[in-house]
Design an enzyme around this catalytic site. Structure first.
Site, PDB file in Angstrom:
ATOM      1  N   ASP A 106     -21.022  57.026 -94.253  1.00 26.03           N
ATOM      2  CA  ASP A 106     -22.301  57.342 -94.862  1.00 26.03           C
ATOM      3  C   ASP A 106     -22.027  57.711 -96.324  1.00 26.03           C
ATOM      4  O   ASP A 106     -20.888  58.019 -96.697  1.00 26.03           O
ATOM      5  CB  ASP A 106     -22.950  58.514 -94.117  1.00 26.03           C
ATOM      6  CG  ASP A 106     -24.262  58.944 -94.730  1.00 26.03           C
ATOM      7  OD1 ASP A 106     -25.086  58.068 -95.035  1.00 26.03           O
ATOM      8  OD2 ASP A 106     -24.446  60.158 -94.926  1.00 26.03           O
ATOM      9  N   ASP A 122     -24.358  59.840 -98.926  1.00 25.48           N
ATOM     10  CA  ASP A 122     -24.698  61.182 -99.392  1.00 25.48           C
ATOM     11  C   ASP A 122     -24.365  62.221 -98.335  1.00 25.48           C
ATOM     12  O   ASP A 122     -24.788  62.122 -97.183  1.00 25.48           O
ATOM     13  CB  ASP A 122     -26.183  61.250 -99.751  1.00 25.48           C
ATOM     14  CG  ASP A 122     -26.503  62.470-100.589  1.00 25.48           C
ATOM     15  OD1 ASP A 122     -25.633  62.909-101.356  1.00 25.48           O
ATOM     16  OD2 ASP A 122     -27.628  62.993-100.473  1.00 25.48           O
TER      17      ASP A 122
END
Length: 228
Positions: free
Chosen positions: A14, A16
């Site tokens: 992922d 952020d």
């Protein structure tokens, strides 16, 4: 300290909360967006972490054109990147991993991803899955299934690195093992993950001819393994 060592073919990261932190920017921008569009209690809006921006637009103002709303918030976030930070251990890990052994799987669009990576000074991934490349975003398994497929590996051969509940559920639903990091979400809410770590800085990866050897220092267990 005890540790667990496992093998994997690749990492699916992922963006952020795992590789970078843009939460301050995102919160400022979404509150401005909410005030512009007369959303109740806009100044105190709490961003649902890991949810695609288009879905948030539809949640807050279902009467608006979601594509137009998305464009506005993207413009705001691309302009507001001054305090984006690279999280601990990330640069070292991405520099070490061969390009064919990792991908970014994010709920943001490719346009916003490019802006954030440029601001952070991180390498551009050879393989990426963004919100505008999937039919269903996280927590649906589609993004992480696409990421594994893009790299040419089975989902169970990949380790997902996530920080949000929707992302953990997406990774597990895809059939991947999930390493959750404690950057944005309380530990108790991440207990479904295969492992939990303070950050990627504690994770040690050795690149071998057939894949990756991943070592995670262990701490107490909570339904799955916790690493610190």
């Amino acid at each position: 300290m005890a540790a667990v060592t496992t093998e994997a073919k690749a990492f699916l990261f992922d963006l952020d909360g795992v590789l970078i932190s843009s939460i301050a920017s995102a919160t400022r921008c979404w509150r401005r967006w909410a005030m512009m569009h007369d959303v109740p209690n806009a100044k105190n809006f709490v961003l649902p972490h890991g949810v695609p921006a288009r879905d948030i637009v539809q949640m807050l103002r279902p009467d608006l054109d979601p594509d137009a709303g998305l464009r506005i918030i993207e413009d705001m976030e691309i302009e507001d990147v001054g305090d984006i930070q690279v999280l601990p251990g990330v640069m070292e890990l991405l520099t070490k991993l061969p390009q064919e052994r990792w991908a970014i799987v994010t709920s943001c669009t490719e346009r916003l991803l490019k802006g954030r990576l440029s601001a952070a000074g991180l390498p551009w991934p050879k393989n990426l899955v963004t919100a505008d490349m999937v039919t269903k975003g996280k927590p649906d398994p589609e993004p992480y299934r696409r990421g594994a497929e893009m790299l040419g590996f089975a989902p169970e051969e990949c380790i997902v690195a996530e920080d949000a509940v929707v992302g953990v559920n997406s990774g597990l639903g895809a059939g991947c093992r999930v390493l959750a990091v404690l950057s944005s979400t309380p530990r108790a809410e991440l207990k479904a993950a295969t492992w939990i770590a303070r950050s990627l800085a504690v994770v040690k990866v050795e690149v071998e001819a057939e894949g990756l050897q991943v070592t995670i220092p262990l701490a107490r267990k909570i339904k799955g393994v916790v690493a610190e």
